[in-house]
Scaffold this motif. Structure first.
Motif, PDB file in Angstrom:
ATOM      1  N   UNK A  42       0.679  -1.370   0.174  1.00  9.31           N
ATOM      2  CA  UNK A  42      -0.057  -0.032   0.225  1.00  9.31           C
ATOM      3  C   UNK A  42       0.954   1.133  -0.004  1.00  9.31           C
ATOM      4  N   UNK A  43       2.073   1.145   0.218  1.00 10.26           N
ATOM      5  CA  UNK A  43       2.842   2.409   0.579  1.00 10.26           C
ATOM      6  C   UNK A  43       3.226   2.912  -0.796  1.00 10.26           C
ATOM      7  N   UNK A  44       3.639   2.234  -1.813  1.00  9.80           N
ATOM      8  CA  UNK A  44       3.986   2.674  -3.128  1.00  9.80           C
ATOM      9  C   UNK A  44       2.702   3.276  -4.044  1.00  9.80           C
ATOM     10  N   UNK A  45       1.617   2.323  -3.579  1.00  4.37           N
ATOM     11  CA  UNK A  45       0.343   2.746  -4.290  1.00  4.37           C
ATOM     12  C   UNK A  45      -0.254   4.202  -3.800  1.00  4.37           C
ATOM     13  N   UNK A  46      -0.304   4.372  -2.630  1.00  2.59           N
ATOM     14  CA  UNK A  46      -0.908   5.565  -2.082  1.00  2.59           C
ATOM     15  C   UNK A  46      -0.146   6.750  -2.805  1.00  2.59           C
ATOM     16  N   UNK A  47       1.356   6.704  -2.341  1.00  2.00           N
ATOM     17  CA  UNK A  47       2.139   7.657  -3.109  1.00  2.00           C
ATOM     18  C   UNK A  47       2.218   7.997  -4.498  1.00  2.00           C
ATOM     19  N   UNK A  48       2.099   7.016  -5.144  1.00  2.06           N
ATOM     20  CA  UNK A  48       2.055   7.084  -6.848  1.00  2.06           C
ATOM     21  C   UNK A  48       0.666   7.512  -7.292  1.00  2.06           C
ATOM     22  N   UNK A  49      -0.343   7.016  -6.302  1.00  2.00           N
ATOM     23  CA  UNK A  49      -1.697   7.905  -6.560  1.00  2.00           C
ATOM     24  C   UNK A  49      -1.652   9.401  -6.485  1.00  2.00           C
ATOM     25  N   UNK A  50      -0.784   9.773  -5.508  1.00  2.00           N
ATOM     26  CA  UNK A  50      -0.958  11.100  -5.133  1.00  2.00           C
ATOM     27  C   UNK A  50       0.025  12.048  -6.119  1.00  2.00           C
ATOM     28  N   UNK A  51       0.969  11.145  -6.687  1.00  2.00           N
ATOM     29  CA  UNK A  51       1.810  11.762  -7.467  1.00  2.00           C
ATOM     30  C   UNK A  51       1.287  12.240  -8.901  1.00  2.00           C
ATOM     31  N   UNK A  52       0.371  10.979  -9.203  1.00  4.09           N
ATOM     32  CA  UNK A  52      -0.342  11.475 -10.590  1.00  4.09           C
ATOM     33  C   UNK A  52      -1.489  12.261 -10.307  1.00  4.09           C
ATOM     34  N   UNK A  53      -2.039  12.314  -9.226  1.00  7.28           N
ATOM     35  CA  UNK A  53      -2.987  13.471  -8.831  1.00  7.28           C
ATOM     36  C   UNK A  53      -2.402  14.977  -9.092  1.00  7.28           C
ATOM     37  N   UNK A  54      -1.172  15.004  -8.426  1.00  7.39           N
ATOM     38  CA  UNK A  54      -0.733  16.316  -8.443  1.00  7.39           C
ATOM     39  C   UNK A  54      -0.078  16.719 -10.266  1.00  7.39           C
ATOM     40  N   UNK A  55       0.265  15.546 -10.868  1.00  7.47           N
ATOM     41  CA  UNK A  55       0.549  15.779 -12.262  1.00  7.47           C
ATOM     42  C   UNK A  55      -0.690  16.257 -13.174  1.00  7.47           C
TER      43      UNK A  55
END
Length: 300
Positions: free
Chosen positions: A134-147
């Motif tokens: 879940x760590x990578x998934x949450x962080x990656x989700x928010x990275x793409x949200x920011x982008x």
């Protein structure tokens, strides 16, 4: 515009093309756990910073000044072996043309953040499947949200491809035993947020988001501010279509919460170019009633 409206003021070189990678800072706070092993949290902080800043999220190689400035702040509240629970705050800003001012794109707090982490483990993103921790998934989700937010501010609907990536991550992460992903019965979940962003009914808000930034803010710091203010005023008035439906919309309320101080400061002057401020005041009192006394009622 008052300098106090800046999330953080930093010198930057402006580019007319929108950014597509991140320049992120990361903080991990474990004070709630007392005298636990601080080295593990420093390792987590470094791992996440390296992960966010070195992963090729878009396939484009950019200079630092082109990247989206962002911050991820994690507060750990529980620990059980390699399992952690806490809160994550995600922030990002956007440069405004011909100024040192940076406008807040997103500032949200996610209180349902649980994950597993082994000190110094490699963090590798795979968009096709859930990581299992879940760590990578949450962080990656928010990275793409920011982008997505950043791209939407430079090009109309320009963030759709990155929002779609975030949606895929959310879909991969459902029913994996971690909170924060459910599309139902979990207010302000990640799946609910990304679903609202990509909902055609929210196209006007995304259009307003683009016009507000690209045609409004980017032209606001000319000697004559009247044209930029008029564009921002008209863009915000387009949100009237949501006055009967915004209450339970996470995406809409994030926009209002993130932009309320900035919007107030833009029009907090005696020089608003003949705009009928009462119209905007009345609308924002409906859309953001909690700011009525502190902001909207103070407009002249």
């Amino acid at each position: 515009m008052k300098k106090t409206i800046s999330l953080f003021l930093l010198l930057f070189i402006y580019t007319l093309s929108f950014s597509q990678e991140l320049l992120a800072t990361v903080q991990v706070n474990s004070q709630q756990l007392g005298g636990s092993n601080q080295q593990a949290y420093k390792a987590l902080e470094k791992s996440l910073k390296d992960f966010i800043n070195t992963t090729s999220w878009t396939g484009k190689k950019l200079q630092n000044f082109e990247k989206v400035k962002s911050n991820f702040a994690i507060v750990i509240s529980e620990k059980d072996g390699n399992k952690y629970k806490g809160t994550i705050v995600v922030q990002a800003v956007r440069p405004v043309y011909n100024t040192t001012y940076e406008s807040p794109l997103i500032n949200l707090q996610d209180q349902r953040f649980a994950f597993e982490y082994v000190e110094n483990e490699n963090l590798i993103f795979n968009e096709r499947q859930f990581s299992g921790k879940n760590l990578i998934d949450v962080i990656s989700f928010y990275v793409y949200l920011i982008l997505g937010y950043d791209a939407d501010s430079f090009q109309s609907m320009g963030g759709t491809q990155w929002f779609s990536k975030a949606q895929q991550i959310a879909q991969n992460s459902q029913n994996r035993g971690y909170e924060g992903w459910a599309p139902l019965n979990e207010p302000k979940s990640r799946m609910i947020l990304i679903g609202e962003i990509l909902n055609p009914n929210m196209a006007q808000l995304r259009s307003t988001f683009y016009t507000y930034h690209r045609a409004g803010l980017d032209n606001l710091f000319n000697q004559d501010q009247s044209a930029g203010k008029k564009i921002i005023f008209d863009a915000l008035m387009q949100l009237k279509m949501y006055e009967n439906s915004f209450q339970q919309n996470y995406f809409f309320n994030l926009f209002i919460d993130n932009k309320s101080s900035e919007i107030f400061s833009i029009f907090d002057s005696n020089n608003n170019g003949g705009l009928v401020m009462n119209d905007l005041r009345q609308l924002l009192m409906v859309l953001s009633p909690k700011n009525s006394e502190s902001k909207w009622s103070k407009w002249k």
